[in-house]
Scaffold this motif. Sequence first.
Motif, mmCIF file in Angstrom:
data_model
loop_
_atom_site.group_PDB
_atom_site.id
_atom_site.type_symbol
_atom_site.label_atom_id
_atom_site.label_comp_id
_atom_site.label_asym_id
_atom_site.label_seq_id
_atom_site.Cartn_x
_atom_site.Cartn_y
_atom_site.Cartn_z
ATOM 1 N N SER A 154 0.825 -1.184 -0.017
ATOM 2 C CA SER A 154 0.035 -0.045 -0.006
ATOM 3 C C SER A 154 0.970 1.227 0.009
ATOM 4 N N CYS B 181 -5.915 1.378 3.414
ATOM 5 C CA CYS B 181 -4.733 0.464 3.894
ATOM 6 C C CYS B 181 -3.557 1.429 4.320
ATOM 7 N N TYR C 104 -2.942 -2.972 -2.399
ATOM 8 C CA TYR C 104 -3.285 -1.567 -2.800
ATOM 9 C C TYR C 104 -2.390 -0.844 -3.455
ATOM 10 N N SER D 191 -3.830 3.011 -2.679
ATOM 11 C CA SER D 191 -4.278 2.949 -1.062
ATOM 12 C C SER D 191 -5.608 3.632 -0.929
ATOM 13 N N LYS E 170 -9.267 -1.148 -2.996
ATOM 14 C CA LYS E 170 -8.600 -2.655 -3.258
ATOM 15 C C LYS E 170 -8.337 -2.761 -4.897
ATOM 16 N N ARG F 142 -2.153 -7.262 7.323
ATOM 17 C CA ARG F 142 -2.850 -6.351 6.559
ATOM 18 C C ARG F 142 -2.935 -5.253 7.632
ATOM 19 N N ARG F 143 -2.740 -3.921 6.828
ATOM 20 C CA ARG F 143 -3.005 -2.783 7.510
ATOM 21 C C ARG F 143 -4.212 -1.940 7.101
ATOM 22 N N GLU F 144 -5.244 -2.804 6.765
ATOM 23 C CA GLU F 144 -6.451 -2.229 6.322
ATOM 24 C C GLU F 144 -7.001 -1.325 7.589
#
Length: 606
Positions: free
Chosen positions: A312, A324, A370, A396, A399, A446-448
Amino acid sequence: MKNIYKLGTLALLGTVLTACTFLDTEPQIIPSDGYYTNETRLKYGLAGVYGALNSEELYGSYYSLQIANPDDLCYFNNYNNGETRPDRYNHSAGTAVIYETWLKLYEGIKNANEYMDEVGKSEFDPEELTTDIKTYLAEARFLRAFYHFLLAQAWGDVPLRDAAATSPNPVNVQIAATPQEKVLKWCVDEIEAIVYDLDESVEHTPSRVNRTVAEGILARIYLFMAGETVDEVEGLTKQEMYGKAAYWANEVIASQKHHLNESYDQVFINMIKDQYDTEFHESMWEAEFLGDRTSSTNWTNGRIGDLIGLKSQSGTTNYSEWACNYSYGYYNGSYTLWQLYWSEDRTSDEASSTEVIDKRLLWNLPGYNYRGLNNQQISYKRGNETVTAVLKQDQSMHKTPWLYKNNFAMPEIEGLDMSVENAFDPADLVYDPTIMCAVRNAGKWRRETVYENQMSAKSLYTTINFPILRYSDVLLMYAEAVNEYAGAPDEQAKEAIREIRRRAGISTDESQMGNQQSFRQLVRNERARELAFEGLRKWDLIRWGIFVERMHMAGTNVPTESMYLNKTITDYAAGNYANVSERHIYLPIPTKELAVNHALQQNPLW
């Protein structure tokens, strides 16, 4: 949330240190006589013993990602990187990551030794303590053994430091290596000596070690001791070590204090959201990272999610709009891992399915990241007509599905420009879940922003915890140990596998549990599917005696069809896998350590 063990503000050596929780400080051991006079100071010192775990050198990045993570299921994907790195298997004894990890482990051991020495000298009023002093000492002694285990597992023969050093006494510096098998035996003896002094409850887990955590780690060490690369241990046969592993894993199971979370995804969402699971307690022990470095009082050493996660990146600096948070996404799941999810160990009813069956695949190898597809034109046939759609996916912000020739790896597409003539009709979407399956980012961390707090800055350091021990691992260890000890699985071992697979949404072919050999392979595959990217697979391959073979197989196991891979990335990965040889079963003793400790010798083949 992480709000246990509030320490308040301590006046320490003339400096005011504020600590919000048990582990959110850069802790230091205070060995001077008379320091440990109350419980607050006991906790502060113990935090110093735990502190190595939460460093960048160990579970924040170096050990968890560069050293333990690269295996036949996961590879470093940054093909522009030409450095010597452990995750590329081109490292040397002079590689900084190797030395810094070694140094941090021995720092943890030093802290444990000094803490136990000073607490042992102190006098306390038992009525002023809410926790028995034996529990504090037991935690420190456990951690000292655990740090030694990590050293012996990765380096083989290492110096065993079971007493505080009196620097600069040369005797305390010039220490020869103790054989690996003796270090490992010392580790289990140490933990078994204090296991019943540890807290029985799970109230403070996964932040701190309790009895069931120690029991689970005992199972892990005994399994490694029984492995192919460890020499014979005096007084214990390999079969007896499998029996010990089964015993300790069963102690965890029988306690009924831990259960599988009903959702595999939620186990990791909790870590990403900075939350504890107080219902299932599946995550038994975690390395904690409690800040994002947005200020000097909000500090952390963790890069979980940043270095490993869904890529991302964007030139847009309004981070509050990102879907994200920033991630390099440097690690991918291999085609070998994809096959384990997609085709291995399916029942006859599932064998011909072209849909995702194993839920863990969608979380660990999602069909998107992302990276962005700004203004990309997509042309496809609608009957006899060619239709062009335009994707305006700001990086980012949406998706970004993996795609090949306009076929997408996920059914939902975001960011379509519907103003163009003959705009894309979602009904025309060609969905193929297998697209680009050999180059997908490791999605477990993941950093969503639907999970992680929305960032206002780039923030390369994260609050995402890393699991050291999960209950599903305990179930798998029990199944493996019993099968190897008894020559066949018992009903509890079979049910452990069924339970894990049921949560994943997959059926179990009972014929695979009919004999020792078939059950052994099923357990090994299940460990791969369940524990991918958690820094355990490499050591599994080593103890099974198949490390080099499996790494080479992963390097050559590449799909031939272009829809499954990006050749630049897979060629780079294949080169990294080809670097692996027998010498990589152990790490080299750091050059800087050899320069100081002349009683040490370099590991063979290095």
